[in-house]
Design a protein around this motif. Structure first.
Motif, short mmCIF file in Angstrom:
data_model
loop_
_atom_site.label_atom_id
_atom_site.label_comp_id
_atom_site.label_asym_id
_atom_site.label_seq_id
_atom_site.Cartn_x
_atom_site.Cartn_y
_atom_site.Cartn_z
N ALA A 1 0.81 -1.22 0.00
CA ALA A 1 0.00 0.00 0.00
C ALA A 1 0.84 1.27 0.00
N GLN A 2 2.08 1.18 0.45
CA GLN A 2 2.96 2.34 0.48
C GLN A 2 3.82 2.46 -0.78
N GLY A 3 3.60 1.58 -1.74
CA GLY A 3 4.40 1.59 -2.95
C GLY A 3 5.71 0.86 -2.81
N GLY A 4 5.90 0.23 -1.67
CA GLY A 4 7.09 -0.59 -1.45
C GLY A 4 6.86 -2.01 -1.93
N LEU A 5 7.79 -2.89 -1.58
CA LEU A 5 7.72 -4.28 -2.02
C LEU A 5 7.40 -5.18 -0.84
N TYR A 6 6.37 -6.01 -1.00
CA TYR A 6 6.12 -7.10 -0.06
C TYR A 6 6.63 -8.38 -0.71
#
Length: 418
Positions: free
Chosen positions: A340-345
């Motif tokens: 959701a933060q534009g990072g990578l899961y």
């Protein structure tokens, strides 16, 4: 236009020279001429080792394999090898520190990896640094268990049914027999699979801090002999293992169950860290994952991962595990998403991690030293080692996917492997 999948008659590869029929047959026929035999005794002592080297008689090979330290520690290998002649030295590198936030492993781990493949340790080291910079990987042991699967054949389905009806009344008896063979193993379930007039029994054990394959074989054999002596219907054929356990073979069944230790691990990575360490973006890595997941499906792969086998083989060899278990341990699933933060899961799930911290090769000098570097030698450490293994595999997945996404994969191998 040539057909797809057809053999090329103009292929430049010449697999064999031009031979007459007689020459071809002579090359492939059995040869019954006498040969020089190595000593029959498998014992590990100075006398037998000397006899083997007298037969081999290659001085430089002896100097490398039977070096002074190996000769001095010879007795330490007695329970791990037959027909001993020396040891092989594999380069060991260190990756990390890798921060693990697990139910059993908690802390920063320096991870020894034994390999002859250039760029491998560097790749895992990069992934470890990335994960640690983000606060570490969360790891959870989900399940554990080792199986052995005897098989019995009968004249017909009616006899097989009578046999199974008796088997279902014997669990407590079987458990008592199994427990009499081991202090650490525990028989916790028996499943029955019927295929026509064949009956497979799946014995499931926990094995404490040992990898446990020999342990469950011995325990199951004791029950197997009791069955043959007391079953109301005598099988026409019976074998200690019917190849249903997945021992040293990749199989799809364990994706939903377990063989060894099943662990899942995850990390959330800010886009800034992905850029800093991997020189790419979460979006590129996720798109790469989508396309390669389809590729794995097209190739008939079991599970989806980039290269678990690299981490597993290198760590198993360094730390005295059964390296052949990489065949089953390398089954699993890697998944990546933009969060959701534009990072990578990113997460991995490995249902077949076959590791122990006692028994097997874990007490040998070099292998014990590597477990000591991890801080995971001895009793009470096997579950933590499994969570570290899962975290290491996640580090490797991130690094290699990042390399492909950034177009750096070939460049790294050119730089480090030339």
């Amino acid at each position: 236009m040539p057909k797809l999948n057809s053999l090329r008659h103009d292929a430049p590869l010449d697999l064999h020279p031009a031979l007459t029929n007689e020459q071809f047959s002579a090359a492939l026929d059995p040869k019954l001429t006498p040969t020089t035999s190595l000593p029959l005794s498998a014992a590990l002592n100075h006398k037998q080792v000397q006899k083997r080297w007298q037969q081999i008689d290659i001085r430089h090979a002896r100097d490398h394999l039977l070096d002074p330290q190996t000769a001095q520690n010879m007795a330490r290998y007695e329970k791990n090898i037959e027909h001993f002649i020396g040891t092989v030295k594999v380069p060991v590198g260190i990756a990390g520190p890798l921060r693990i936030n697990g139910l059993h492993a908690n802390g920063d781990y320096a991870i020894p990896l034994a390999t002859t493949e250039a760029a491998l340790v560097a790749s895992y080291h990069r992934g470890c640094r990335l994960i640690t910079a983000a606060g570490g990987v969360s790891a959870m042991l989900l399940n554990e268990g080792i199986t052995r699967t005897p098989v019995f054949s009968f004249y017909n389905l009616a006899e097989a049914g009578q046999f199974v009806a008796w088997i279902t009344t014997q669990y407590d008896q079987f458990k008592s027999i199994a427990q009499s063979t081991t202090q650490h193993g525990r028989l916790h379930d028996i499943n029955v699979s019927i295929e026509g007039n064949h009956v497979y029994l799946v014995f499931e054990y926990t094995t404490g801090d040992a990898s446990g394959q020999n342990m469950v074989t011995i325990a199951t054999n004791a029950v197997f002999e009791f069955i043959l002596a007391h079953a109301p219907v005598s099988p026409q054929q019976a074998f200690l293992d019917g190849n249903l356990s997945g021992d040293k073979k990749a199989n799809s069944h364990v994706l939903r169950s377990v063989r060894g230790k099943k662990v899942t691990a995850e990390v959330h990575l800010p886009a800034t860290l992905v850029k800093k360490y991997l020189h790419t973006t979460p979006k590129n890595m996720v798109e790469f994952g989508h396309m390669t997941t389809l590729g794995a499906t097209l190739s008939g792969g079991i599970g989806v991962n980039a290269h678990y086998a690299n981490a597993l083989a290198a760590l198993y060899i360094a730390c005295g595990q059964d390296a052949a278990c990489v065949a089953e341990s390398a089954v699993g699933i890697t998944r990546m998403e933009v969060n959701a933060q534009g990072g990578l899961y990113a997460c991995v799930t490995l249902p077949n991690i076959m590791v122990g911290t006692v028994g097997g090769g874990t007490g040998l000098p070099s292998q014990k030293a590597c477990l000591d570097i991890l801080g995971l030698a001895g009793k009470g450490k096997a579950r933590a080692l499994a969570e570290v293994v899962a975290g290491l595999c996640l580090a490797g997945e991130l690094s290699i996917v990042g390399a492909f996404s950034a177009g750096h994969f070939s460049r790294a191998h050119h730089k480090l492997a030339r």
